[in-house]
Each structure stands twice: as structure tokens, then as C-alpha cells.
Design a protein around this motif. Structure first.
Motif, PDB file in Angstrom:
ATOM      1  N   GLU A 146       7.579   7.031   9.760  1.00  0.00           N
ATOM      2  CA  GLU A 146       8.444   5.858   9.864  1.00  0.00           C
ATOM      3  C   GLU A 146       9.755   6.080   9.094  1.00  0.00           C
ATOM      4  N   VAL A 147      10.833   5.494   9.595  1.00  0.00           N
ATOM      5  CA  VAL A 147      12.108   5.525   8.890  1.00  0.00           C
ATOM      6  C   VAL A 147      11.997   4.619   7.649  1.00  0.00           C
ATOM      7  N   ALA A 148      12.482   5.111   6.514  1.00  0.00           N
ATOM      8  CA  ALA A 148      12.426   4.358   5.249  1.00  0.00           C
ATOM      9  C   ALA A 148      11.001   3.885   4.964  1.00  0.00           C
ATOM     10  N   ARG A 149      10.050   4.796   5.094  1.00  0.00           N
ATOM     11  CA  ARG A 149       8.629   4.438   4.952  1.00  0.00           C
ATOM     12  C   ARG A 149       8.282   3.918   3.561  1.00  0.00           C
ATOM     13  N   GLU A 150       9.080   4.269   2.542  1.00  0.00           N
ATOM     14  CA  GLU A 150       8.787   3.810   1.189  1.00  0.00           C
ATOM     15  C   GLU A 150       9.139   2.334   0.969  1.00  0.00           C
ATOM     16  N   THR A 151       9.870   1.731   1.906  1.00  0.00           N
ATOM     17  CA  THR A 151      10.348   0.350   1.698  1.00  0.00           C
ATOM     18  C   THR A 151       9.631  -0.669   2.582  1.00  0.00           C
ATOM     19  N   ILE A 152       8.576  -0.246   3.269  1.00  0.00           N
ATOM     20  CA  ILE A 152       7.923  -1.149   4.230  1.00  0.00           C
ATOM     21  C   ILE A 152       7.291  -2.344   3.527  1.00  0.00           C
ATOM     22  N   LEU A 153       6.596  -2.127   2.407  1.00  0.00           N
ATOM     23  CA  LEU A 153       6.005  -3.251   1.691  1.00  0.00           C
ATOM     24  C   LEU A 153       7.088  -4.197   1.170  1.00  0.00           C
ATOM     25  N   ALA A 154       8.193  -3.656   0.713  1.00  0.00           N
ATOM     26  CA  ALA A 154       9.298  -4.498   0.219  1.00  0.00           C
ATOM     27  C   ALA A 154       9.784  -5.439   1.319  1.00  0.00           C
ATOM     28  N   ARG A 155       9.854  -4.930   2.546  1.00  0.00           N
ATOM     29  CA  ARG A 155      10.312  -5.763   3.671  1.00  0.00           C
ATOM     30  C   ARG A 155       9.304  -6.859   3.986  1.00  0.00           C
ATOM     31  N   VAL A 156       8.025  -6.568   3.809  1.00  0.00           N
ATOM     32  CA  VAL A 156       6.987  -7.585   4.025  1.00  0.00           C
ATOM     33  C   VAL A 156       7.084  -8.683   2.969  1.00  0.00           C
ATOM     34  N   LEU A 175      -1.069   8.335  -6.706  1.00  0.00           N
ATOM     35  CA  LEU A 175       0.395   8.249  -6.705  1.00  0.00           C
ATOM     36  C   LEU A 175       0.939   8.592  -5.322  1.00  0.00           C
ATOM     37  N   GLY A 176       0.210   8.184  -4.292  1.00  0.00           N
ATOM     38  CA  GLY A 176       0.602   8.465  -2.916  1.00  0.00           C
ATOM     39  C   GLY A 176       1.608   7.472  -2.370  1.00  0.00           C
ATOM     40  N   LEU A 177       1.737   7.459  -1.035  1.00  0.00           N
ATOM     41  CA  LEU A 177       2.762   6.664  -0.365  1.00  0.00           C
ATOM     42  C   LEU A 177       2.572   5.163  -0.597  1.00  0.00           C
ATOM     43  N   LEU A 178       1.328   4.692  -0.653  1.00  0.00           N
ATOM     44  CA  LEU A 178       1.102   3.264  -0.884  1.00  0.00           C
ATOM     45  C   LEU A 178       1.604   2.849  -2.263  1.00  0.00           C
ATOM     46  N   THR A 179       1.314   3.662  -3.268  1.00  0.00           N
ATOM     47  CA  THR A 179       1.768   3.347  -4.621  1.00  0.00           C
ATOM     48  C   THR A 179       3.289   3.412  -4.720  1.00  0.00           C
ATOM     49  N   VAL A 180       3.893   4.398  -4.073  1.00  0.00           N
ATOM     50  CA  VAL A 180       5.360   4.487  -4.060  1.00  0.00           C
ATOM     51  C   VAL A 180       5.954   3.254  -3.382  1.00  0.00           C
ATOM     52  N   ARG A 216      15.641   7.239  -7.287  1.00  0.00           N
ATOM     53  CA  ARG A 216      15.876   7.496  -5.863  1.00  0.00           C
ATOM     54  C   ARG A 216      15.728   6.287  -4.947  1.00  0.00           C
ATOM     55  N   LEU A 217      14.916   5.283  -5.362  1.00  0.00           N
ATOM     56  CA  LEU A 217      14.580   4.214  -4.430  1.00  0.00           C
ATOM     57  C   LEU A 217      14.820   2.807  -4.967  1.00  0.00           C
ATOM     58  N   ASN A 218      14.579   2.605  -6.261  1.00  0.00           N
ATOM     59  CA  ASN A 218      14.598   1.251  -6.805  1.00  0.00           C
ATOM     60  C   ASN A 218      15.188   1.260  -8.215  1.00  0.00           C
TER      61      ASN A 218
END
Length: 301
Positions: A146-156, A175-180, A216-218
Motif C-alpha cells: 500500500e502507498v503510505a502504509r505506515e499512516t493507515i491507522l492514523a487515517r482511521v 516492532l513490525g509494520l503494525l507497531t510502526v 521519518r514519519l511523525n
């Protein structure tokens, strides 16, 4: 209300008894303050989002999420707990059956779905939950392209943030993608840390991950505190580990310390927070004190 100098939850020893007129010294070796009952809020939202994170399992993340959420709700805060662990322990601990209902997994995969369709009310007033089940374990595979996969929870969470005062995310022990995703969505991080040597070893890697997410992200994410859990003042090991934690993190270590007690698993089996299961128990009083401390620190409104 917890008073300065009373015992740590689950321990037979707590703060050191002061001499007449002295300030009591708590388990962290610092003055043991009493935090005032938070004033009532005039309205609700927007929420401050806090991730409860530690890549080691069994350190008290879920227990802390449940009981901190319930304590803040008891003080009139509107709280949303987000179960972001495929084991679904947070949902089970709040008495939510998740086998036949939509979960956070559905929101991650369907950006058009309304989170209000997935939010479930709990038996605790002012406390709602976004539940999870084993389906969440497949999300990393689905999200990797997914594009910008690290920000999906933030959008929810952005869609429901105005309805709550605080959102607590119970992260999985990795420390995988869900935690990030959880760290990218959050304003702050609370690190539950078991008072045991091996729990201490991995914290440097977690701090490094938080620093990378900040870089890098937040950029706005901050460490809200390190919470010592499963403390047993009767053992030299617990006391030495807590001393090392304070040496390493200083004032980032919260004054409130959560001790060992069999009441936590008993409350989990009952599907209610300990503040509801045994409200007068020192463990329940410790989590109420934690809620007051976080409000006093400005981590929660």
C-alpha cells in the motif's frame, strides 16, 4: 484516592516511611507526590493518541491499557481503546467477543468504512473499544504494497479523534509494520516495563525505533513516560532493576509503580478492569493514581 506513602499495588512494601515532617520517598527513589483529582472537562476532543508499546511480551501492556483506560473514564474522560494486537487480549479483557463482528482489521483494509460501525461500547461508562482478532495478523501482508502504509491507522483514527479525549493503542509485542503504524498515529508513547532484567535489555531498541519514526514519519511524537510494572519490593532484583531504569530514563520514569498481584488475571477472566472488579484493591488505586499522574504531566487532558 491514593495518598502519598501508601503501598505499591500488589507489594507488601511500598514507599519508604518518612520521618516526621519529611516527604515520603517512593519506590523510584524520588519524593512520592499525591496527584490531585483531575477537574471535569467542559467538552470532549480532539483526542490525544498514546501508544502503549514494548516489543517484549508479558510486560503489562494490555493490563495497563485496560486499567488506565478505565481509570481515565472514571475521571470523566471519553476514552477509545484500540486493540492492535492479533491476540485480541484487550478485547477479551474488556469482555468483547470478536469472532463475528467487524474489527480494526476491516478498517485497515477498507478506507471508506466508517470507524463508528466498528466501535463497541464496553461495560465501563465513557470507554469504547476498536476490537481485534486473529485476522489482524494477516494485515501486514495486505498492507505491505500500500502507498503510505505506515499512516493507515492514523487515517482511521483521524475520523473518530474529535469524539474522544484520549485514544490508547495496545500494540503487539514486536516492532513490525503494525507497531510502526501505531507510533506514526500517536502523539505520545507510554512504555510499560517489567521490573526484570531481560525486559530492560530491549528498551534501547524500542527507543531507537521511536527515534526513527520521529525522524521519518511523525516529528511530533514524544515519550510520555516509562511505567514500571510487576514490581515486587520484597525482591532485591526488582529493586535493582527499578533503580537502573531510573538511572537510564530519569524523570521519564513515572512515579506510579504497578506491583504484582493475582487480582489482574482474576479481573481479566471476568472481562472487566480491576477498577471495576476490585475497586478498593491497591492495584486499582495504583491505576487511578497513574491516570492522575498523566493528567498532571499534561499527557492527557
Amino acid at each position: 484516592m491514593v495518598k502519598a506513602g501508601e503501598p505499591v499495588a500488589g507489594s507488601k512494601q511500598g514507599a519508604k516511611k518518612p520521618a516526621e515532617g519529611d516527604t515520603p520517598i517512593g519506590p523510584t527513589g524520588r519524593p512520592y507526590h499525591g496527584f490531585p483529582t483531575p477537574p471535569k472537562l467542559n467538552g470532549h476532543g480532539p483526542a490525544r493518541i498514546i501508544a502503549l508499546c514494548n516489543q517484549k511480551g508479558g510486560v503489562g501492556k494490555t493490563t495497563t491499557t485496560i486499567n488506565l483506560a478505565a481509570s481515565l473514564a472514571q475521571y470523566g474522560r471519553k476514552v477509545l481503546a484500540v486493540d492492535f494486537d492479533p491476540q485480541g487480549a484487550l478485547s477479551a479483557g474488556l469482555g468483547i467477543a470478536t469472532h463475528d463482528i467487524p474489527t480494526i482489521y476491516d478498517l485497515l483494509l477498507d478506507s471508506k468504512r466508517d470507524p463508528q460501525e466498528v466501535v463497541v461500547s464496553t461495560a465501563v461508562e465513557n470507554l469504547d473499544i476498536l476490537p481485534a482478532n486473529i485476522d489482524l495478523s494477516a494485515s501486514e501482508v495486505h498492507l505491505v504494497n500500500e502507498v503510505a502504509r505506515e499512516t493507515i491507522l492514523a487515517r482511521v483514527l483521524r475520523k473518530v479523534a474529535n469524539d474522544y479525549d484520549v485514544i490508547l493503542i495496545d500494540c503487539q509485542p514486536s516492532l513490525g509494520l503494525l507497531t510502526v503504524n501505531a507510533l506514526t498515529a500517536s502523539h505520545g508513547v507510554l512504555i510499560p516495563l517489567e521490573c526484570e532484567f531481560f525486559a530492560l535489555r530491549g528498551v534501547a531498541l524500542l527507543i531507537e525505533t521511536i527515534d526513527k519514526v520521529r525522524d521519518r514519519l511523525n516529528p511530533s511524537i514524544k515519550l510520555d513516560g516509562v511505567l514500571a510494572t510487576m514490581y515486587d519490593a520484597r525482591t532485591l532484583h526488582s529493586r535493582e532493576v527499578l533503580e537502573r531504569v531510573v538511572d537510564a530514563f530519569g524523570d521519564d520514569v513515572l512515579e506510579t509503580v504497578i506491583g504484582r498481584t493475582v487480582k489482574f488475571p482474576d479481573a481479566s477472566v471476568s472481562g472487566v478492569p480491576i477498577t471495576k472488579f476490585a475497586p478498593e484493591h491497591p492495584a486499582a488505586q495504583a491505576y487511578l493514581r497513574l491516570a492522575r499522574e498523566l493528567v498532571a504531566r499534561g499527557a492527557v487532558a
